[in-house]
Design a protein around this motif. Structure first.
Motif, PDB file in Angstrom:
ATOM      1  N   LEU A 493       3.797  11.958   0.229  1.00 25.02           N
ATOM      2  CA  LEU A 493       3.902  10.983  -0.860  1.00 25.02           C
ATOM      3  C   LEU A 493       3.796   9.530  -0.423  1.00 25.02           C
ATOM      4  O   LEU A 493       3.413   8.676  -1.220  1.00 25.02           O
ATOM      5  CB  LEU A 493       5.222  11.187  -1.617  1.00 25.02           C
ATOM      6  N   MET A 494       4.147   9.215   0.823  1.00 22.58           N
ATOM      7  CA  MET A 494       4.120   7.823   1.265  1.00 22.58           C
ATOM      8  C   MET A 494       2.823   7.523   2.023  1.00 22.58           C
ATOM      9  O   MET A 494       2.420   8.288   2.901  1.00 22.58           O
ATOM     10  CB  MET A 494       5.322   7.511   2.156  1.00 22.58           C
ATOM     11  N   PRO A 495       2.164   6.393   1.702  1.00 25.39           N
ATOM     12  CA  PRO A 495       0.909   6.044   2.375  1.00 25.39           C
ATOM     13  C   PRO A 495       1.169   5.358   3.710  1.00 25.39           C
ATOM     14  O   PRO A 495       2.293   4.920   4.006  1.00 25.39           O
ATOM     15  CB  PRO A 495       0.269   5.070   1.391  1.00 25.39           C
ATOM     16  N   SER A 496       0.118   5.248   4.504  1.00 19.50           N
ATOM     17  CA  SER A 496       0.190   4.453   5.721  1.00 19.50           C
ATOM     18  C   SER A 496       0.287   2.973   5.346  1.00 19.50           C
ATOM     19  O   SER A 496       0.044   2.586   4.200  1.00 19.50           O
ATOM     20  CB  SER A 496      -1.062   4.678   6.564  1.00 19.50           C
ATOM     21  N   ALA A 497       0.626   2.152   6.329  1.00 16.03           N
ATOM     22  CA  ALA A 497       0.695   0.710   6.092  1.00 16.03           C
ATOM     23  C   ALA A 497      -0.668   0.171   5.662  1.00 16.03           C
ATOM     24  O   ALA A 497      -0.760  -0.668   4.749  1.00 16.03           O
ATOM     25  CB  ALA A 497       1.179  -0.006   7.352  1.00 16.03           C
ATOM     26  N   GLU A 498      -1.719   0.650   6.285  1.00 12.95           N
ATOM     27  CA  GLU A 498      -3.068   0.177   5.948  1.00 12.95           C
ATOM     28  C   GLU A 498      -3.421   0.513   4.500  1.00 12.95           C
ATOM     29  O   GLU A 498      -3.928  -0.339   3.762  1.00 12.95           O
ATOM     30  CB  GLU A 498      -4.095   0.807   6.892  1.00 12.95           C
ATOM     31  N   ARG A 499      -3.133   1.749   4.092  1.00 10.39           N
ATOM     32  CA  ARG A 499      -3.450   2.142   2.712  1.00 10.39           C
ATOM     33  C   ARG A 499      -2.559   1.402   1.720  1.00 10.39           C
ATOM     34  O   ARG A 499      -3.026   0.970   0.660  1.00 10.39           O
ATOM     35  CB  ARG A 499      -3.302   3.654   2.549  1.00 10.39           C
ATOM     36  N   ALA A 500      -1.289   1.231   2.058  1.00 10.98           N
ATOM     37  CA  ALA A 500      -0.378   0.531   1.160  1.00 10.98           C
ATOM     38  C   ALA A 500      -0.870  -0.878   0.876  1.00 10.98           C
ATOM     39  O   ALA A 500      -0.893  -1.326  -0.283  1.00 10.98           O
ATOM     40  CB  ALA A 500       1.021   0.489   1.768  1.00 10.98           C
ATOM     41  N   ARG A 501      -1.269  -1.587   1.914  1.00 11.26           N
ATOM     42  CA  ARG A 501      -1.757  -2.955   1.714  1.00 11.26           C
ATOM     43  C   ARG A 501      -3.047  -2.962   0.890  1.00 11.26           C
ATOM     44  O   ARG A 501      -3.243  -3.825   0.029  1.00 11.26           O
ATOM     45  CB  ARG A 501      -1.976  -3.625   3.074  1.00 11.26           C
ATOM     46  N   ALA A 502      -3.910  -1.995   1.140  1.00 16.69           N
ATOM     47  CA  ALA A 502      -5.166  -1.928   0.379  1.00 16.69           C
ATOM     48  C   ALA A 502      -4.890  -1.664  -1.096  1.00 16.69           C
ATOM     49  O   ALA A 502      -5.512  -2.274  -1.977  1.00 16.69           O
ATOM     50  CB  ALA A 502      -6.068  -0.838   0.959  1.00 16.69           C
ATOM     51  N   LEU A 503      -3.959  -0.777  -1.396  1.00 17.82           N
ATOM     52  CA  LEU A 503      -3.596  -0.498  -2.783  1.00 17.82           C
ATOM     53  C   LEU A 503      -2.970  -1.722  -3.444  1.00 17.82           C
ATOM     54  O   LEU A 503      -3.258  -2.035  -4.610  1.00 17.82           O
ATOM     55  CB  LEU A 503      -2.623   0.680  -2.839  1.00 17.82           C
ATOM     56  N   ASN A 504      -2.118  -2.415  -2.720  1.00 14.74           N
ATOM     57  CA  ASN A 504      -1.503  -3.636  -3.252  1.00 14.74           C
ATOM     58  C   ASN A 504      -2.562  -4.680  -3.593  1.00 14.74           C
ATOM     59  O   ASN A 504      -2.499  -5.340  -4.638  1.00 14.74           O
ATOM     60  CB  ASN A 504      -0.522  -4.210  -2.242  1.00 14.74           C
ATOM     61  N   LYS A 505      -3.537  -4.844  -2.718  1.00 17.91           N
ATOM     62  CA  LYS A 505      -4.602  -5.823  -2.952  1.00 17.91           C
ATOM     63  C   LYS A 505      -5.438  -5.426  -4.166  1.00 17.91           C
ATOM     64  O   LYS A 505      -5.808  -6.275  -4.989  1.00 17.91           O
ATOM     65  CB  LYS A 505      -5.492  -5.936  -1.715  1.00 17.91           C
ATOM     66  N   ALA A 506      -5.745  -4.148  -4.271  1.00 16.95           N
ATOM     67  CA  ALA A 506      -6.569  -3.680  -5.391  1.00 16.95           C
ATOM     68  C   ALA A 506      -5.884  -3.941  -6.725  1.00 16.95           C
ATOM     69  O   ALA A 506      -6.536  -4.318  -7.709  1.00 16.95           O
ATOM     70  CB  ALA A 506      -6.867  -2.194  -5.235  1.00 16.95           C
TER      71      ALA A 506
END
Length: 552
Positions: A493-506
Motif C-alpha cells: 500500500l505504501m509507495p517508494s519516496a520517488e513515486r510519492a513525490r511524483a504523485l504529489n507533483k501530479a
C-alpha cells in the motif's frame, strides 16, 4: 432543482429539524454524470486479450439493508447515453513536463505545510466561515449553512479529538484496512476517517457527557453495522447501564457486544445511557446494518510525506476534507423501495440521468438519508468549499454501491480490538507497517484476491511500481512477496519516496489548474491505453462470472 428536507443539528442554518433547503439552484454541469467515477471507464480487456476485473470491489451482491445488488455491472458497461463519453478528460492530459518542472524540495515543502490549523491549533475554516465570503454564500443569506469544520485533529491515546483547551469535539479517529484500489496510498493519497455519534449517544442516563457511555455506544453501533459480535477493548460492568450487552443472560462483566437483532423473532438491541431513552421514545432509531440518524463521518484526503530516511506516510497538507451526516432515518422498506424505484426508472428511461439536489453550501443528499459536502484546495493551497459539481462527484461512491454499509466504506473495516490501542488511533501516530492483510468472509486474503483478479494494483493499471513488486511478467503473483503481504500491508500500500513525490507533483498541477471537474486522479502519464474515451452502453467487459465482493 427541488428543495430537500434535512434534519441535522450542525450549523445554525441546519438547527431546525425539518426545515427545507430553500433557494436550491439549478446547476450547469460540465460533466453531466459526475456520479460515475473515472475508474468505471477502465478497459477490462488489455491488448493481449487478458481480462482484468477491478470492478468486483465496488459492484457486488450486497448485504441487506443494502439492496443495490449491482454485481451485474462487472459484466457490462451499463451507462446512460450521455455517460458513454468519458468526461474525465484529465485522465488523458499529458502533464509530465509540468510535473518534472517541480523540484523535490518544492513539493516536499508544499506537502509539509499544514493548511487546516491556525496558529492556535484550531480549524482555519471555522474562522473564515464565521464571516462567510460572498463567493461561498450560495443562497446570499450572509451565513454559512453547511458543515463548519470543528475537529482539532489532536487525539488522545483512546482516539478522541481534544481541543487546545482540553475540550472534546466528539470526533473519534479509527484505524482501518484501506479499501482496495484507488484508496491505497500507493495510488495517490493518504487519508484518515473520524466518526461522531449524535449528542444523545454521548451522554449517560442523567444527561451528562460521559466518555465511557460514548465509547460503549460506538461499540454497539459497530456491532449493529457489521451485523456481527464486536470485541471490546476492555471489559465493562453491564450493571451500570442495566443492559445485557453480551447476551449471556446476566448483568456481569462483558468483553464483547453481541449482535442479536431480529425483531420478527423478538430479538432487539438498545443503546446505553441517554440513547436508551431516546430509542424508547422513538426520537432515535436502531436497525441492523444502519447507523443512527445524526451520525457523522469526517474524512481528510492528504498528500504523501517523505521523511529523512525515505519512508513514506501521511502528510500534514490536506487535498480535501469530506463530511457526511445522516440527516434522515430510512427504514428497510424505505431503502428497498428507493432502489426498486431507481431500477424501474433505469429500465423505463435508460438514458435519463440521476437527479441530484442540494447545493455547494449545504451539501448534496445521496437519497439514502445522508448529506455529503466537502472542501478542497484552491490554487494557492487554502481549503475552499467544493462546487456543486465537485461535490456531486462524492455521490459516485457514496450514492449506491453494493460494497457499502449504509453508504459508508470505512467503519466496518475498522481494525479489531486486539490491534494497537484497540484500533482507535490516527495514521500519523502509527502507520500501516505491520498491519496484517484482511481476510474476506470466504477465508481468502482480500488484497491478494484483488491482485489476482485485476493483475494490477490499481484500476487504470498504471501503478507499475506495485505491479513490479508483486506480479511476474505473466501477471501471476510473486509467492514470496504475497507471503510477506499477509503480515504487512504497507509493503503493497505504501509507495517508494520517488513515486510519492511524483504523485504529489501530479496532483499539485491539478490544483494549479483548478479543473477538478475533469478529474482529480494523480496519474503520472496519460492512461488512454487502459481507459475508454467513449464506450457504448451494454458493451461487455469480457468478465464471464461476477466475483464475490471483499466482505471480511
Amino acid at each position: 432543482m427541488r428543495g430537500i428536507i434535512i434534519t441535522s443539528g450542525l450549523a445554525p442554518a441546519l438547527l431546525a429539524a425539518g426545515s427545507a433547503l430553500a433557494g436550491t439552484l439549478t446547476h450547469d454541469l460540465e460533466n453531466p454524470v459526475p456520479y460515475i467515477p473515472p475508474q468505471c471507464y477502465t478497459k477490462t480487456v488489455d491488448a493481449a486479450g487478458e481480462i482484468h476485473n477491478p470492478c468486483f470491489t465496488c459492484h457486488q451482491s450486497s448485504t441487506p439493508p443494502n439492496y443495490v445488488n449491482d454485481r451485474d455491472l462487472q459484466l457490462s458497461y451499463d451507462f446512460a447515453g450521455p455517460a458513454e463519453t468519458n468526461h474525465w478528460s484529465n485522465l488523458f492530459e499529458d502533464r509530465r513536463a509540468r510535473n518534472a518542472a517541480i523540484s523535490d524540495t518544492a513539493i516536499d515543502a508544499w506537502v509539509a505545510t499544514d493548511n487546516y490549523h491556525d496558529a492556535t491549533g484550531s480549524p482555519l475554516l471555522a474562522k473564515t466561515l464565521a464571516q462567510v465570503p460572498a463567493a461561498w454564500d450560495e443562497n446570499g443569506d450572509g451565513q454559512w449553512g453547511g458543515y463548519v469544520p470543528d475537529a482539532y485533529l489532536h487525539f488522545d491515546d483512546a482516539g478522541f479529538d481534544i481541543g487546545p483547551q482540553g475540550e472534546e469535539s466528539g470526533w473519534r479517529v479509527f484505524a482501518y484496512a484501506p479499501f482496495p484500489g484507488t484508496f491505497w496510498p500507493t495510488n495517490g493519497s493518504t487519508d484518515d476517517v473520524m466518526i461522531r455519534l449524535p449528542d444523545v449517544l454521548r451522554r449517560d442516563a442523567s444527561g451528562a457527557l460521559d466518555r465511557e457511555t460514548y465509547a460503549l455506544n460506538l461499540a454497539i453501533v459497530e456491532a449493529i453495522t457489521r451485523q456481527a459480535d464486536v470485541a471490546l477493548t476492555a471489559p465493562v460492568d453491564e450493571s451500570r447501564w442495566g443492559v445485557d450487552l453480551d447476551r449471556d443472560g446476566t448483568l456481569g462483566e462483558a468483553n464483547h457486544i453481541a449482535f442479536d437483532w431480529d425483531p420478527l423473532a423478538g430479538k432487539t438491541m438498545t443503546y446505553v445511557g441517554a440513547g436508551q431513552a431516546a430509542l424508547a421514545e422513538g426520537t432515535l432509531h436502531l436497525a441492523g446494518g444502519l447507523y443512527p440518524e445524526g451520525t457523522e463521518f469526517l474524512h481528510s484526503v492528504r498528500y504523501i510525506s517523505v521523511d529523512a530516511t525515505g519512508a513514506t506516510g501521511m502528510a500534514p497538507r490536506m487535498k480535501e476534507l469530506r463530511h457526511m451526516v445522516k440527516t434522515k432515518w430510512q427504514t428497510y422498506s424505505d431503502l428497498q423501495s428507493g432502489i426498486l424505484a431507481e431500477a424501474k426508472e433505469k429500465s423505463d428511461f435508460p438514458d435519463r440521468l440521476r437527479d441530484l439536489f442540494g447545493d455547494a453550501e449545504r451539501g448534496i443528499p445521496n437519497g439514502q438519508g445522508w448529506v455529503l459536502s466537502a472542501f478542497i484546495e484552491d490554487s494557492a493551497g487554502a481549503l475552499r468549499p467544493q462546487t456543486y459539481e465537485e461535490t456531486a462527484f462524492c455521490t459516485a461512491c457514496h450514492g449506491g454501491l453494493g460494497a457499502t454499509t449504509d453508504s459508508v466504506f470505512s467503519f466496518t473495516r475498522r481494525l479489531p480490538a486486539d490491534s494497537w490501542r484497540g484500533g482507535w488511533y490516527h495514521w500519523a501516530e502509527k502507520g500501516l507497517a505491520g498491519v496484517p492483510e484482511p481476510k474476506r468472509t470466504d477465508g481468502q486474503y482480500e488484497y491478494t484476491t484483488y491482485l489476482e483478479q485485476n493483475h494490477a494494483a490499481d484500476e487504470f493499471r498504471a501503478n507499475t511500481e506495485a505491479m513490479e513488486r508483486f506480479l511476474n511478467d505473466d501477471g501471476t503473483l510473486k509467492a514470496d512477496r504475497i507471503e510477506a503481504l499477509h503480515s504487512d500491508i504497507s509493503l503493497l500500500l505504501m509507495p517508494s519516496a520517488e513515486r510519492a513525490r511524483a504523485l504529489n507533483k501530479a496532483y499539485r498541477v491539478i490544483v494549479e489548474d483548478q479543473d477538478f471537474e475533469k478529474g482529480r486522479d494523480a496519474n503520472l502519464a496519460p492512461v488512454g491505453e487502459t481507459v475508454y474515451a467513449t464506450v457504448a452502453t451494454e458493451t461487455e467487459t469480457g468478465i464471464k462470472e461476477p466475483v464475490h465482493g471483499p466482505e471480511w
